[in-house]
Design a protein around this motif. Sequence first.
Motif, PDB file in Angstrom:
ATOM      1  N   GLN A  70       0.869  -1.176   0.000  1.00  0.00           N
ATOM      2  CA  GLN A  70       0.000   0.000   0.000  1.00  0.00           C
ATOM      3  C   GLN A  70       0.907   1.227   0.000  1.00  0.00           C
ATOM      4  O   GLN A  70       1.708   1.396   0.914  1.00  0.00           O
ATOM      5  CB  GLN A  70      -0.880   0.017   1.251  1.00  0.00           C
ATOM      6  CG  GLN A  70      -1.768  -1.172   1.394  1.00  0.00           C
ATOM      7  CD  GLN A  70      -2.972  -1.088   0.477  1.00  0.00           C
ATOM      8  OE1 GLN A  70      -3.268  -0.053  -0.109  1.00  0.00           O
ATOM      9  NE2 GLN A  70      -3.643  -2.200   0.317  1.00  0.00           N
ATOM     10  N   LEU A  71       0.792   2.072  -0.988  1.00  0.00           N
ATOM     11  CA  LEU A  71       1.631   3.260  -1.044  1.00  0.00           C
ATOM     12  C   LEU A  71       0.945   4.404  -0.305  1.00  0.00           C
ATOM     13  O   LEU A  71       0.333   5.275  -0.905  1.00  0.00           O
ATOM     14  CB  LEU A  71       1.928   3.639  -2.494  1.00  0.00           C
ATOM     15  CG  LEU A  71       2.697   2.578  -3.285  1.00  0.00           C
ATOM     16  CD1 LEU A  71       2.867   2.995  -4.728  1.00  0.00           C
ATOM     17  CD2 LEU A  71       4.056   2.333  -2.641  1.00  0.00           C
ATOM     18  N   VAL A  72       1.047   4.399   1.027  1.00  0.00           N
ATOM     19  CA  VAL A  72       0.398   5.416   1.844  1.00  0.00           C
ATOM     20  C   VAL A  72       1.340   6.579   2.157  1.00  0.00           C
ATOM     21  O   VAL A  72       0.906   7.608   2.647  1.00  0.00           O
ATOM     22  CB  VAL A  72      -0.161   4.822   3.160  1.00  0.00           C
ATOM     23  CG1 VAL A  72      -1.274   3.853   2.866  1.00  0.00           C
ATOM     24  CG2 VAL A  72       0.933   4.167   3.964  1.00  0.00           C
ATOM     25  N   THR A  73       2.625   6.413   1.892  1.00  0.00           N
ATOM     26  CA  THR A  73       3.592   7.482   2.113  1.00  0.00           C
ATOM     27  C   THR A  73       4.725   7.354   1.094  1.00  0.00           C
ATOM     28  O   THR A  73       5.038   6.261   0.633  1.00  0.00           O
ATOM     29  CB  THR A  73       4.166   7.447   3.547  1.00  0.00           C
ATOM     30  OG1 THR A  73       5.069   8.534   3.714  1.00  0.00           O
ATOM     31  CG2 THR A  73       4.883   6.141   3.835  1.00  0.00           C
ATOM     32  N   LYS A  74       5.310   8.480   0.733  1.00  0.00           N
ATOM     33  CA  LYS A  74       6.432   8.468  -0.208  1.00  0.00           C
ATOM     34  C   LYS A  74       7.750   8.188   0.494  1.00  0.00           C
ATOM     35  O   LYS A  74       8.688   7.701  -0.093  1.00  0.00           O
ATOM     36  CB  LYS A  74       6.514   9.825  -0.918  1.00  0.00           C
ATOM     37  CG  LYS A  74       5.334  10.133  -1.798  1.00  0.00           C
ATOM     38  CD  LYS A  74       5.456  11.519  -2.391  1.00  0.00           C
ATOM     39  CE  LYS A  74       4.202  11.861  -3.163  1.00  0.00           C
ATOM     40  NZ  LYS A  74       4.207  13.245  -3.639  1.00  0.00           N
ATOM     41  N   GLU A  75       7.810   8.545   1.768  1.00  0.00           N
ATOM     42  CA  GLU A  75       9.036   8.397   2.555  1.00  0.00           C
ATOM     43  C   GLU A  75       9.243   6.945   2.970  1.00  0.00           C
ATOM     44  O   GLU A  75       8.304   6.267   3.366  1.00  0.00           O
ATOM     45  CB  GLU A  75       8.955   9.262   3.807  1.00  0.00           C
ATOM     46  CG  GLU A  75       8.719  10.725   3.552  1.00  0.00           C
ATOM     47  CD  GLU A  75       9.982  11.472   3.201  1.00  0.00           C
ATOM     48  OE1 GLU A  75      11.057  11.048   3.655  1.00  0.00           O
ATOM     49  OE2 GLU A  75       9.883  12.470   2.487  1.00  0.00           O
ATOM     50  N   LYS A  76      10.485   6.509   2.916  1.00  0.00           N
ATOM     51  CA  LYS A  76      10.855   5.198   3.450  1.00  0.00           C
ATOM     52  C   LYS A  76      11.472   5.421   4.829  1.00  0.00           C
ATOM     53  O   LYS A  76      11.990   6.500   5.105  1.00  0.00           O
ATOM     54  CB  LYS A  76      11.875   4.512   2.540  1.00  0.00           C
ATOM     55  CG  LYS A  76      11.303   4.052   1.233  1.00  0.00           C
ATOM     56  CD  LYS A  76      12.344   3.279   0.452  1.00  0.00           C
ATOM     57  CE  LYS A  76      11.757   2.752  -0.822  1.00  0.00           C
ATOM     58  NZ  LYS A  76      12.721   1.951  -1.577  1.00  0.00           N
ATOM     59  N   PRO A  77      11.442   4.407   5.692  1.00  0.00           N
ATOM     60  CA  PRO A  77      12.096   4.578   7.000  1.00  0.00           C
ATOM     61  C   PRO A  77      13.588   4.871   6.826  1.00  0.00           C
ATOM     62  O   PRO A  77      14.240   4.327   5.942  1.00  0.00           O
ATOM     63  CB  PRO A  77      11.889   3.223   7.684  1.00  0.00           C
ATOM     64  CG  PRO A  77      10.789   2.556   6.950  1.00  0.00           C
ATOM     65  CD  PRO A  77      10.813   3.094   5.556  1.00  0.00           C
ATOM     66  N   VAL A  78      14.107   5.737   7.667  1.00  0.00           N
ATOM     67  CA  VAL A  78      15.525   6.105   7.620  1.00  0.00           C
ATOM     68  C   VAL A  78      16.385   4.977   8.186  1.00  0.00           C
ATOM     69  O   VAL A  78      17.465   4.701   7.683  1.00  0.00           O
ATOM     70  CB  VAL A  78      15.768   7.419   8.399  1.00  0.00           C
ATOM     71  CG1 VAL A  78      17.240   7.757   8.472  1.00  0.00           C
ATOM     72  CG2 VAL A  78      14.982   8.551   7.767  1.00  0.00           C
ATOM     73  N   PHE A  79      15.883   4.302   9.242  1.00  0.00           N
ATOM     74  CA  PHE A  79      16.634   3.250   9.913  1.00  0.00           C
ATOM     75  C   PHE A  79      15.944   1.910   9.705  1.00  0.00           C
ATOM     76  O   PHE A  79      14.761   1.845   9.404  1.00  0.00           O
ATOM     77  CB  PHE A  79      16.767   3.553  11.407  1.00  0.00           C
ATOM     78  CG  PHE A  79      17.450   4.864  11.683  1.00  0.00           C
ATOM     79  CD1 PHE A  79      18.820   4.993  11.556  1.00  0.00           C
ATOM     80  CD2 PHE A  79      16.716   5.971  12.051  1.00  0.00           C
ATOM     81  CE1 PHE A  79      19.450   6.191  11.791  1.00  0.00           C
ATOM     82  CE2 PHE A  79      17.337   7.188  12.304  1.00  0.00           C
ATOM     83  CZ  PHE A  79      18.709   7.302  12.168  1.00  0.00           C
ATOM     84  N   GLU A  80      16.694   0.824   9.879  1.00  0.00           N
ATOM     85  CA  GLU A  80      16.174  -0.529   9.707  1.00  0.00           C
ATOM     86  C   GLU A  80      16.041  -1.219  11.054  1.00  0.00           C
ATOM     87  O   GLU A  80      16.718  -0.851  12.017  1.00  0.00           O
ATOM     88  CB  GLU A  80      17.128  -1.352   8.823  1.00  0.00           C
ATOM     89  CG  GLU A  80      17.280  -0.835   7.429  1.00  0.00           C
ATOM     90  CD  GLU A  80      18.283  -1.657   6.622  1.00  0.00           C
ATOM     91  OE1 GLU A  80      18.693  -2.745   7.090  1.00  0.00           O
ATOM     92  OE2 GLU A  80      18.656  -1.204   5.538  1.00  0.00           O
ATOM     93  N   LEU A  81      15.207  -2.242  11.106  1.00  0.00           N
ATOM     94  CA  LEU A  81      15.104  -3.051  12.314  1.00  0.00           C
ATOM     95  C   LEU A  81      16.467  -3.668  12.622  1.00  0.00           C
ATOM     96  O   LEU A  81      17.155  -4.146  11.721  1.00  0.00           O
ATOM     97  CB  LEU A  81      14.080  -4.170  12.133  1.00  0.00           C
ATOM     98  CG  LEU A  81      12.623  -3.737  12.084  1.00  0.00           C
ATOM     99  CD1 LEU A  81      11.742  -4.907  11.692  1.00  0.00           C
ATOM    100  CD2 LEU A  81      12.187  -3.171  13.414  1.00  0.00           C
ATOM    101  N   GLY A  82      16.860  -3.628  13.875  1.00  0.00           N
ATOM    102  CA  GLY A  82      18.134  -4.205  14.286  1.00  0.00           C
ATOM    103  C   GLY A  82      19.330  -3.308  14.063  1.00  0.00           C
ATOM    104  O   GLY A  82      20.447  -3.670  14.445  1.00  0.00           O
ATOM    105  N   GLU A  83      19.125  -2.136  13.476  1.00  0.00           N
ATOM    106  CA  GLU A  83      20.249  -1.236  13.211  1.00  0.00           C
ATOM    107  C   GLU A  83      20.742  -0.595  14.507  1.00  0.00           C
ATOM    108  O   GLU A  83      19.965  -0.215  15.382  1.00  0.00           O
ATOM    109  CB  GLU A  83      19.831  -0.147  12.222  1.00  0.00           C
ATOM    110  CG  GLU A  83      20.974   0.738  11.796  1.00  0.00           C
ATOM    111  CD  GLU A  83      20.609   1.669  10.645  1.00  0.00           C
ATOM    112  OE1 GLU A  83      21.435   2.550  10.355  1.00  0.00           O
ATOM    113  OE2 GLU A  83      19.530   1.525  10.043  1.00  0.00           O
ATOM    114  N   LEU A  84      22.053  -0.468  14.629  1.00  0.00           N
ATOM    115  CA  LEU A  84      22.670   0.185  15.774  1.00  0.00           C
ATOM    116  C   LEU A  84      22.651   1.694  15.529  1.00  0.00           C
ATOM    117  O   LEU A  84      23.099   2.169  14.483  1.00  0.00           O
ATOM    118  CB  LEU A  84      24.110  -0.305  15.942  1.00  0.00           C
ATOM    119  CG  LEU A  84      24.837   0.122  17.197  1.00  0.00           C
ATOM    120  CD1 LEU A  84      24.136  -0.424  18.441  1.00  0.00           C
ATOM    121  CD2 LEU A  84      26.272  -0.368  17.162  1.00  0.00           C
TER     122      LEU A  84
END
Length: 193
Positions: free
Chosen positions: A79-93
């Motif tokens: 579902q394209l509800v936002t143009k922005e992607k998350p800046v950080f990933e799961l598990g990222e330090l």
Amino acid sequence: MINLVQTLETCWYVSPPWGEEIPPLEVSLLEKVYVTTTKSFGYCCGVEWSAKGWNYEIVSSNDNLTVLGREIIGTGNLQLVTKEKPVFELGELVEFRFYGDGPPARIVQGIQLINDCWFYSVEWMSPGISEKGVASGEEKMGQASYPTDPPSTQTSIPKKPAPFSKPFPRDEVFTSRDSIARVTDYDLERVRL
């Protein structure tokens, strides 16, 4: 001399709660899903680690549901509800800007899309324990605890705990879900190794 408490806290914050390898997600963020418990469709707007595994936040008919992976079936459609992607990933330090007295390093344990903004779940408080087994940090959260002595040895009547408080079991480490903060990418910085 090495500050052992700070070293222990650093190890706590950078040790993933899921173990060595991050478990795979059942569905992707923003994926259309079928929720078997409510027999409805929605899309995954968030995921966060819990003691039972990944919890998924599902938006379905203007209602938010929190379910485990076994309660949803992915469709493979995003579902394209936002143009922005998350800046950080799961598990990222990451480094938490408002870390207080402890070390700044944290692990991203969840990602949620709320009102077109990405929020990231990180621990803001490490566990603690006192000599009597009562959790440190309990007072900071505004919760009362019962006396640790058995009623037969108490010399005075214990004060009634505050509303919505509960006794903290003896000899246990504080690991409340209240230690999770949901913050924006402004509050975090990428760790450069």
